[in-house]
Write an enzyme that holds these catalytic residues in place. Structure first.
Site, PDB file in Angstrom:
ATOM      1  N   HIS A  67       0.834  -1.188   0.000  1.00 24.62           N
ATOM      2  CA  HIS A  67       0.000   0.000   0.000  1.00 24.62           C
ATOM      3  C   HIS A  67       0.881   1.255   0.000  1.00 24.62           C
ATOM      4  O   HIS A  67       2.088   1.188   0.235  1.00 24.62           O
ATOM      5  CB  HIS A  67      -0.926  -0.009   1.209  1.00 24.62           C
ATOM      6  N   GLU A  69       1.284   3.826   1.982  1.00 26.76           N
ATOM      7  CA  GLU A  69       2.016   4.215   3.184  1.00 26.76           C
ATOM      8  C   GLU A  69       3.312   3.422   3.318  1.00 26.76           C
ATOM      9  O   GLU A  69       4.375   3.991   3.629  1.00 26.76           O
ATOM     10  CB  GLU A  69       1.139   3.999   4.428  1.00 26.76           C
ATOM     11  N   CYS A  92      -5.208   1.458   6.443  1.00 25.15           N
ATOM     12  CA  CYS A  92      -5.866   0.209   6.820  1.00 25.15           C
ATOM     13  C   CYS A  92      -5.282  -0.310   8.133  1.00 25.15           C
ATOM     14  O   CYS A  92      -4.128  -0.038   8.475  1.00 25.15           O
ATOM     15  CB  CYS A  92      -5.718  -0.836   5.725  1.00 25.15           C
ATOM     16  N   SER A 185     -20.266   3.416 -39.248  1.00 28.25           N
ATOM     17  CA  SER A 185     -20.061   4.185 -38.014  1.00 28.25           C
ATOM     18  C   SER A 185     -18.601   4.548 -37.742  1.00 28.25           C
ATOM     19  O   SER A 185     -18.314   5.201 -36.734  1.00 28.25           O
ATOM     20  CB  SER A 185     -20.584   3.384 -36.816  1.00 28.25           C
ATOM     21  N   ARG A 201     -10.936   2.545 -20.814  1.00 29.13           N
ATOM     22  CA  ARG A 201     -10.927   1.073 -20.827  1.00 29.13           C
ATOM     23  C   ARG A 201      -9.820   0.537 -19.923  1.00 29.13           C
ATOM     24  O   ARG A 201      -9.992  -0.483 -19.258  1.00 29.13           O
ATOM     25  CB  ARG A 201     -10.737   0.559 -22.252  1.00 29.13           C
ATOM     26  N   ARG A 224      -5.743   0.292 -26.022  1.00 27.29           N
ATOM     27  CA  ARG A 224      -4.553   0.497 -26.846  1.00 27.29           C
ATOM     28  C   ARG A 224      -4.141   1.966 -26.776  1.00 27.29           C
ATOM     29  O   ARG A 224      -4.796   2.839 -27.353  1.00 27.29           O
ATOM     30  CB  ARG A 224      -4.828   0.077 -28.296  1.00 27.29           C
ATOM     31  N   SER A 240     -27.766 -13.660 -25.389  1.00 26.40           N
ATOM     32  CA  SER A 240     -28.778 -14.577 -24.849  1.00 26.40           C
ATOM     33  C   SER A 240     -28.709 -15.974 -25.446  1.00 26.40           C
ATOM     34  O   SER A 240     -28.815 -16.974 -24.739  1.00 26.40           O
ATOM     35  CB  SER A 240     -30.179 -13.994 -25.067  1.00 26.40           C
ATOM     36  N   GLY A 322     -24.832  -2.345 -27.807  1.00 23.40           N
ATOM     37  CA  GLY A 322     -25.537  -1.387 -28.623  1.00 23.40           C
ATOM     38  C   GLY A 322     -26.718  -0.708 -27.946  1.00 23.40           C
ATOM     39  O   GLY A 322     -26.913  -0.766 -26.729  1.00 23.40           O
TER      40      GLY A 322
END
Length: 394
Positions: A67, A69, A92, A185, A201, A224, A240, A322
């Site tokens: 951590h 610290e 912590c 698109s 991302r 990327r 599904s 979508g």
């Protein structure tokens, strides 16, 4: 106390606040270096100051590693005994993958601990402050509190709810189109906007799309960024009927980049077996008693999010579409934040799709309400970001 003494005390208080803010701002800069590497842990930075000089710095570099610290104390250029440590989150006081940070602070002889925000983790939640004060260490709280909250918004949401923070993200033209009438698109937004997408991302633990996006675009869903090491998110497909092609880029790279296909309870077993054989994890949506018979061919999104949060330790998910999947998330009250990239272009076309489709609301009064957005310029495009205030239409 006379007027002169009061003025001196006020000046000293202002000087202390300025000094605290300055060192905490540096700790925040260090904390941000852990973005994308520490999930589901918080981003934390620490600065050790002695006699007005910084003698040690550190940040939580990756999940499972030391951590902030302990990193800062380990990198001190001189004995930290009697020094002050500035840390963005309450230290912590329990054993996890690493020993308690309160223990290291006490053993180092630190005299004062200045903290940005309390830790909402039930294992800490004020107990860290108690341990330090019982050891005779001065503790100052809530320095740059808002900033220290903001940097760990994802962690706070996850630790308090057990569910990942859900971000609905899309790119569109000025007239609200995500593709032309022919379905083309690429590309709506500029390189600067797309670079921001890849940064996000990297920061988020998972990215999710529907099967329609996979079939139409065959995306990689990776992070990327030129000349920068990045971490790829868990790639999740809501599918599904388990139709994700074995030849798709997602499946072809599933052994290198974790990929989860979420299918309905009635998905063909042979398709599930084939996806698992190719290296994908398959989440089979449970059939709930409250489900209507017509819903057995759908993925239970709340159950999927619960699985991601509790079983996969996923603290954040970007839902990139979508349009039908986005409406499913909005209509079920599952979206926490919206990111809308807007390009100065007009596509027109009655048949050109919009970013959120589905049934939609009946009246403006039923609209899903969001907070006042922040606006970021990215090249010629803008990014609107806002929090969802009322996600479930009445």
């Amino acid at each position: 106390m006379g007027e002169h003494d009061q003025a001196n005390a006020a000046d000293e208080g202002a000087q202390d606040k300025s000094e605290h803010d300055r060192y905490m701002a540096r700790a925040l800069e260090l904390a941000a270096r852990g973005a994308g590497w520490v999930n589901p842990n918080p981003m934390v930075g620490a600065v050790v100051v002695k006699d007005g000089r910084i003698i040690g710095e550190g940040w939580h570099t990756a999940y499972g590693k030391l951590h902030a610290e302990r990193e800062a104390l380990a990198h001190c250029t001189e004995d930290p005994c009697g020094a002050t440590i500035y840390v963005t989150l309450e230290p912590c006081c329990h054993w996890g993958k690493t020993p308690p940070c309160t223990e290291a602070i006490i053993e180092a002889g630190i005299a004062r601990v200045v903290v940005g925000a309390p830790d909402p983790n039930p294992l800490v939640a004020g107990k860290g402050f108690e341990v330090l004060r019982e050891a005779g260490i001065e503790v100052i709280e809530d320095v740059l509190l808002d900033e220290c909250h903001a940097i760990n918004e994802v962690f706070f949401h996850y630790i308090q709810t057990g569910f990942p923070l859900v971000i609905a993200k899309y790119a569109m033209t000025l007239d609200g189109k995500i593709a032309t009438r022919t379905g083309a698109s690429r590309w709506i937004t500029s390189e600067a906007a797309r670079a921001k997408v890849h940064e996000d991302r990297h920061r988020c633990a998972a990215i999710m799309v529907g099967i329609g996006t996979v079939l139409a675009d065959d995306p990689e869903l990776t992070s990327r960024i030129p000349n920068k090491e990045t971490k790829n998110p868990l790639r999740v497909v809501v599918d599904s009927s388990a139709r994700t092609p074995l030849t798709s880029k997602l499946v072809q790279t599933a052994r290198e980049i974790p990929t989860l296909i979420a299918v309905a309870a009635q998905a063909p077993q042979k398709h599930i077996t084939a996806l698992e054989g190719a290296g994908c994890e398959v989440f089979v949506s449970p059939m709930c008693e409250t489900m209507q018979p017509t819903e057995h061919d759908r993925v239970d999104l709340p159950a999927l999010l619960a699985y991601l949060g509790k079983e996969k330790a996923i603290d954040s998910v970007i839902v990139e579409g979508g349009a039908t999947l986005l409406w499913s998330f909005f209509s079920q009250g599952l979206v926490d934040r919206v990111q809308a990239y807007i390009a100065p272009k007009i596509f027109g076309g009655v048949g050109a799709p919009s970013p959120v489709q589905g049934l939609g609301v009946e009246t403006p009064a039923n609209a899903i309400q969001c907070s006042t957005p922040t606006i970021t310029q990215l090249g010629q495009d803008i990014l609107l970001e806002c929090e969802v205030q009322k996600c479930l239409p009445e």
